[in-house]
Design an enzyme around this catalytic site. Structure first.
Site, mmCIF file in Angstrom:
data_model
loop_
_atom_site.group_PDB
_atom_site.id
_atom_site.type_symbol
_atom_site.label_atom_id
_atom_site.label_comp_id
_atom_site.label_asym_id
_atom_site.label_seq_id
_atom_site.Cartn_x
_atom_site.Cartn_y
_atom_site.Cartn_z
ATOM 1 N N ASP A 1 1.058 -1.276 -0.116
ATOM 2 C CA ASP A 1 -0.041 -0.193 -0.040
ATOM 3 C C ASP A 1 0.976 1.293 0.015
ATOM 4 O O ASP A 1 1.645 1.498 1.008
ATOM 5 C CB ASP A 1 -1.021 -0.311 1.278
ATOM 6 C CG ASP A 1 -1.898 1.056 1.240
ATOM 7 O OD1 ASP A 1 -1.641 2.158 0.380
ATOM 8 O OD2 ASP A 1 -2.821 1.210 2.189
ATOM 9 N N LYS B 1 -1.127 15.144 -10.604
ATOM 10 C CA LYS B 1 -0.398 14.742 -11.653
ATOM 11 C C LYS B 1 0.520 15.865 -11.871
ATOM 12 O O LYS B 1 1.809 15.404 -12.432
ATOM 13 C CB LYS B 1 -1.227 14.135 -12.914
ATOM 14 C CG LYS B 1 -1.857 12.910 -12.598
ATOM 15 C CD LYS B 1 -1.064 11.847 -12.010
ATOM 16 C CE LYS B 1 -1.989 10.392 -12.055
ATOM 17 N NZ LYS B 1 -1.160 9.228 -11.661
ATOM 18 N N TYR C 1 -7.369 15.385 -8.769
ATOM 19 C CA TYR C 1 -6.602 14.492 -9.727
ATOM 20 C C TYR C 1 -5.547 15.327 -10.450
ATOM 21 O O TYR C 1 -4.430 14.773 -10.523
ATOM 22 C CB TYR C 1 -7.497 13.524 -10.396
ATOM 23 C CG TYR C 1 -6.805 12.509 -11.439
ATOM 24 C CD1 TYR C 1 -6.117 11.392 -10.722
ATOM 25 C CD2 TYR C 1 -6.981 12.629 -12.774
ATOM 26 C CE1 TYR C 1 -5.424 10.509 -11.685
ATOM 27 C CE2 TYR C 1 -6.212 11.906 -13.702
ATOM 28 C CZ TYR C 1 -5.761 10.741 -13.051
ATOM 29 O OH TYR C 1 -4.810 9.750 -13.927
ATOM 30 N N ASN D 1 2.949 3.050 -10.653
ATOM 31 C CA ASN D 1 1.833 3.201 -11.657
ATOM 32 C C ASN D 1 0.517 3.529 -10.540
ATOM 33 O O ASN D 1 -0.391 3.987 -11.223
ATOM 34 C CB ASN D 1 1.535 1.951 -12.317
ATOM 35 C CG ASN D 1 0.072 1.634 -12.695
ATOM 36 O OD1 ASN D 1 -0.084 1.954 -13.922
ATOM 37 N ND2 ASN D 1 -0.482 0.847 -12.190
ATOM 38 N N THR E 1 -10.245 1.587 -17.942
ATOM 39 C CA THR E 1 -10.027 0.901 -16.679
ATOM 40 C C THR E 1 -11.006 1.271 -15.877
ATOM 41 O O THR E 1 -11.661 2.073 -15.914
ATOM 42 C CB THR E 1 -8.497 1.311 -16.218
ATOM 43 O OG1 THR E 1 -8.500 2.561 -15.810
ATOM 44 C CG2 THR E 1 -7.375 0.831 -17.161
HETATM 45 N N1 LIG Z 1 -6.769 4.871 -17.226
HETATM 46 C C1 LIG Z 1 -6.624 6.313 -17.844
HETATM 47 O O1 LIG Z 1 -7.388 6.781 -18.674
HETATM 48 C C2 LIG Z 1 -5.342 6.925 -17.079
HETATM 49 C C3 LIG Z 1 -4.933 7.978 -17.836
HETATM 50 C C4 LIG Z 1 -3.923 8.741 -17.448
HETATM 51 C C5 LIG Z 1 -2.921 8.114 -16.366
HETATM 52 N N2 LIG Z 1 -3.723 6.946 -15.602
HETATM 53 C C6 LIG Z 1 -2.772 6.606 -14.557
HETATM 54 O O2 LIG Z 1 -2.414 5.167 -14.850
HETATM 55 C C7 LIG Z 1 -2.196 4.459 -13.499
HETATM 56 C C8 LIG Z 1 -3.002 3.423 -13.364
HETATM 57 O O3 LIG Z 1 -4.571 3.430 -13.493
HETATM 58 P P1 LIG Z 1 -5.422 2.579 -14.133
HETATM 59 O O4 LIG Z 1 -6.180 3.296 -15.291
HETATM 60 O O5 LIG Z 1 -4.680 1.261 -14.553
HETATM 61 O O6 LIG Z 1 -6.549 2.341 -13.060
HETATM 62 P P2 LIG Z 1 -7.108 1.211 -12.219
HETATM 63 O O7 LIG Z 1 -7.419 0.205 -12.877
HETATM 64 O O8 LIG Z 1 -7.868 1.858 -10.974
HETATM 65 O O9 LIG Z 1 -5.752 0.857 -11.326
HETATM 66 C C9 LIG Z 1 -5.164 1.483 -10.376
HETATM 67 C C10 LIG Z 1 -4.101 0.633 -9.543
HETATM 68 O O10 LIG Z 1 -3.538 1.464 -8.618
HETATM 69 C C11 LIG Z 1 -3.751 0.748 -7.271
HETATM 70 N N3 LIG Z 1 -3.767 1.398 -6.062
HETATM 71 C C12 LIG Z 1 -4.477 2.642 -5.693
HETATM 72 N N4 LIG Z 1 -4.149 2.967 -4.414
HETATM 73 C C13 LIG Z 1 -3.134 2.239 -4.116
HETATM 74 C C14 LIG Z 1 -2.411 2.324 -3.001
HETATM 75 N N5 LIG Z 1 -2.941 3.224 -2.093
HETATM 76 N N6 LIG Z 1 -1.384 1.362 -2.715
HETATM 77 C C15 LIG Z 1 -1.127 0.526 -3.709
HETATM 78 N N7 LIG Z 1 -1.888 0.484 -4.998
HETATM 79 C C16 LIG Z 1 -2.783 1.341 -5.005
HETATM 80 C C17 LIG Z 1 -5.159 -0.102 -7.394
HETATM 81 O O11 LIG Z 1 -4.986 -1.064 -6.498
HETATM 82 P P3 LIG Z 1 -6.589 -1.713 -5.891
HETATM 83 O O12 LIG Z 1 -7.036 -2.712 -6.715
HETATM 84 O O13 LIG Z 1 -6.046 -2.312 -4.282
HETATM 85 O O14 LIG Z 1 -7.281 -0.502 -5.507
HETATM 86 C C18 LIG Z 1 -4.994 -0.650 -8.731
HETATM 87 O O15 LIG Z 1 -4.259 -1.680 -8.830
HETATM 88 C C19 LIG Z 1 -2.601 5.588 -12.341
HETATM 89 O O16 LIG Z 1 -1.631 6.172 -12.014
HETATM 90 C C20 LIG Z 1 -3.612 6.550 -13.337
HETATM 91 O O17 LIG Z 1 -3.465 8.013 -12.695
HETATM 92 C C21 LIG Z 1 -4.526 6.429 -16.171
#
Ligand SMILES: NC(=O)c1ccc[n+]([C@@H]2O[C@H](COP(=O)([O-])OP(=O)(O)OC[C@H]3O[C@@H](n4cnc5c(N)ncnc54)[C@H](OP(=O)(O)O)[C@@H]3O)[C@@H](O)[C@H]2O)c1
Length: 250
Positions: free
Chosen positions: A70, A177, A173, A97, A208
């Protein structure tokens, strides 16, 4: 490959830790590095989802291992570093990530400040905490790489460009970033000349849990840029911000 070779990174096997790797983009970053032959630590806080991800990656042939993590919890991060040290002894790449939006709504004039605090705690302070705790293991690598998964919504240049696609108005958010981007630059300045390359990446709008699967890119597409920066050669960039199209303005 024998367990010993795998564990110690012998035969040139590279080792990565990906935070938030139980699903979404993080899972695909781990899968991509695993497909390149890397040993990959699956950093995730939920035990069941973490082990399910490890099993799935192993079934696909990847050398994956679970790392309870975490990023907001000092003890959890310290324990994760100890686990990585005991299991693999060093890190060649850290992919920060894990991230959250902080939930909505996030209009500046009406926001619940706890949303801002939560976004910064995970997306910024979590990255600093994990990076600094894992740094001794990265320093043991001949070619350490750090990748911070940011977002183009954190780009102040784009936010101040009329008509640019920058998502909804958000005081939690998007600024978290921006803060992460600034942090990335400061790390690059301090680590210049050490061989450690650190960059920020934007995965693009990816389907996601983070956005209710409204994104238009697949998680594999979202993972590609982070994989590229985790594997750049020694003459690669540092202190810069990329997406699949090239450089993103800060
Ligand atoms: N999706 C998009 O369009 C997008 C665009 C730009 C940037 N991003 C960035 O890409 C990254 C991944 O996001 P995603 O879209 O794949 O979202 P996601 O499917 O919600 O995955 C987020 C991941 O982060 C983990 N997490 C959150 N808080 C945490 C903590 N305190 N300790 C450890 N793990 C934690 C979650 O774990 P749990 O399952 O335990 O919650 C999950 O594995 C993020 O940094 C996000 O800001 C995403």
């Amino acid at each position: 490959m024998s367990e010993t070779n795998s564990v110690n990174g012998v035969n040139g096997q590279k080792i990565a830790l990906v935070t938030g790797a139980n699903k979404g983009i993080g899972y695909e970053i781990a899968a991509g590095l695993g497909a390149l032959g890397w040993s990959v630590g699956i950093g995730a806080r939920d035990g069941e989802r973490r082990e399910a991800a490890v099993e799935k990656l192993r079934a696909a042939g990847a050398d994956a291992f679970g790392v309870p993590l975490d990023v907001t919890d000092e003890e959890s991060v310290t324990a994760a570093a100890r686990l990585v040290e005991e299991r693999v002894g060093r890190l060649d790449a850290l992919v920060n990530n894990a991230g959250i939006t902080g939930g909505g709504p996030q209009e500046p004039t009406t926001v619940d400040v706890n949303r801002v605090r939560a976004a910064v705690e995970t997306n910024v302070i979590g990255v600093i905490r994990v990076t600094n705790t894992l740094l001794p293991l990265l320093r043991r690598s001949p070619s350490p790489r750090i990748v911070n998964v940011s977002s183009s919504v954190g780009s102040l240049a784009l936010q101040s460009t009329p008509g640019a696609e920058t998502g909804p108005v958000s005081v939690a958010y998007a600024p978290s970033k921006t803060f992460l981007n600034a942090v990335t630059v400061q790390y690059a300045k301090e680590l210049a000349g050490t061989g450690i390359l650190i960059n920020a990446v934007c995965p693009g709008f990816t389907a996601t849990d983070l956005n209710g699967f409204r994104g238009v890119r697949t998680p594999q597409q979202g993972a590609a840029c982070a994989i590229r920066l985790a594997t750049v050669p020694a003459d690669g960039p540092t202190g810069r911000f990329f997406d699949d199209e090239g450089e993103v303005p800060w």
